[in-house]
Write a protein that holds these residues in place. Structure first.
Motif, PDB file in Angstrom:
ATOM      1  N   GLY A 127      -0.577 -12.563  47.415  1.00 35.49           N
ATOM      2  CA  GLY A 127      -0.103 -13.869  47.870  1.00 35.49           C
ATOM      3  C   GLY A 127       1.356 -13.819  48.313  1.00 35.49           C
ATOM      4  O   GLY A 127       2.075 -14.812  48.190  1.00 35.49           O
ATOM      5  N   LEU A 128       1.754 -12.670  48.863  1.00 38.46           N
ATOM      6  CA  LEU A 128       3.139 -12.490  49.294  1.00 38.46           C
ATOM      7  C   LEU A 128       3.233 -12.510  50.816  1.00 38.46           C
ATOM      8  O   LEU A 128       2.287 -12.157  51.514  1.00 38.46           O
ATOM      9  CB  LEU A 128       3.692 -11.146  48.787  1.00 38.46           C
ATOM     10  N   SER A 129       4.392 -12.872  51.300  1.00 42.09           N
ATOM     11  CA  SER A 129       4.633 -12.774  52.741  1.00 42.09           C
ATOM     12  C   SER A 129       5.255 -11.415  53.024  1.00 42.09           C
ATOM     13  O   SER A 129       5.580 -10.650  52.120  1.00 42.09           O
ATOM     14  CB  SER A 129       5.561 -13.895  53.191  1.00 42.09           C
ATOM     15  N   GLN A 130       5.401 -11.094  54.284  1.00 42.08           N
ATOM     16  CA  GLN A 130       5.949  -9.800  54.699  1.00 42.08           C
ATOM     17  C   GLN A 130       7.259  -9.489  53.974  1.00 42.08           C
ATOM     18  O   GLN A 130       8.077 -10.353  53.764  1.00 42.08           O
ATOM     19  CB  GLN A 130       6.190  -9.845  56.210  1.00 42.08           C
ATOM     20  N   VAL A 131       7.405  -8.233  53.530  1.00 41.37           N
ATOM     21  CA  VAL A 131       8.642  -7.818  52.849  1.00 41.37           C
ATOM     22  C   VAL A 131       9.594  -7.215  53.848  1.00 41.37           C
ATOM     23  O   VAL A 131       9.264  -6.780  54.886  1.00 41.37           O
ATOM     24  CB  VAL A 131       8.366  -6.789  51.709  1.00 41.37           C
TER      25      VAL A 131
END
Length: 185
Positions: free
Chosen positions: A181-185
């Motif tokens: 559930g993360l956006s681009q790092v």
């Protein structure tokens, strides 16, 4: 692999390395693994902690890693019911450069991310291959485990030594970020 076969493989590991069953591992990544009621998970045995301890033991790590693969996979394209409970430990082990075969643990994390993607109920091909979500609760449970351990996912993605060999492909990155559930790092 059947529960009996996994239990036999773990028993063989412990027979070859009895110290794995004698005391909890001091490795911080494995803190709490003794508290999980492993035998209540389909396909698991109460000896899973000894298997996890084997992952950090240089003499047992190769066999323990192979046995772990049998435990966490329900088939060539399906994760087992044990994967969600194993996943937090794998994330932390893969983040430790001192852990033997940590690249393999990271590869298992990538497989878990890809195989825990939600199935589109409108896609007949996807449904035929992966089955409906309600028949595979381990996928949603893995996504929850990834989300709860997002800090470790970010740490792994920031590690320039992972993955070993080829760079991370875009689909692998997307699966891992999506599962957590993360956006681009």
């Amino acid at each position: 692999m059947s529960r009996a076969a996994v239990a036999a493989a773990i028993a063989d590991l412990i027979s070859a390395h009895p110290h794995l069953a004698e005391a909890p591992s001091p490795h911080p990544a494995l803190t709490g693994c003794e508290d999980v009621v492993w035998s209540e998970l389909p396909g698991c045995t109460d000896r899973v902690p000894a298997l996890l301890y084997g992952l950090v033991d240089p003499d047992a790590a190769e066999v323990a890693g192979r046995t772990l693969g049998w435990l966490v996979m329900a088939g060539p394209m399906h994760i087992s019911a044990a994967m969600p409970s194993i996943l937090p430990y794998l994330l932390r082990l893969a983040a430790d450069p001192e852990v033997p075969y940590r690249g393999r643990h990271f590869d298992t994390v990538l497989v878990a991310a890809a195989l825990s993607e939600p199935v589109d109920p409108g896609n007949r091909r996807d449904l035929a291959i992966n089955g409906p979500e309600e028949e595979h609760p381990e996928r949603a449970q893995c996504r929850s485990a990834f989300e709860a351990n997002g800090v470790w996912v970010r740490r792994l993605l920031a590690d320039d030594q992972l993955p070993e060999g080829e760079p991370l492909r875009q689909d692998e990155l997307d699966s891992l970020l999506g599962a957590a559930g993360l956006s681009q790092v």
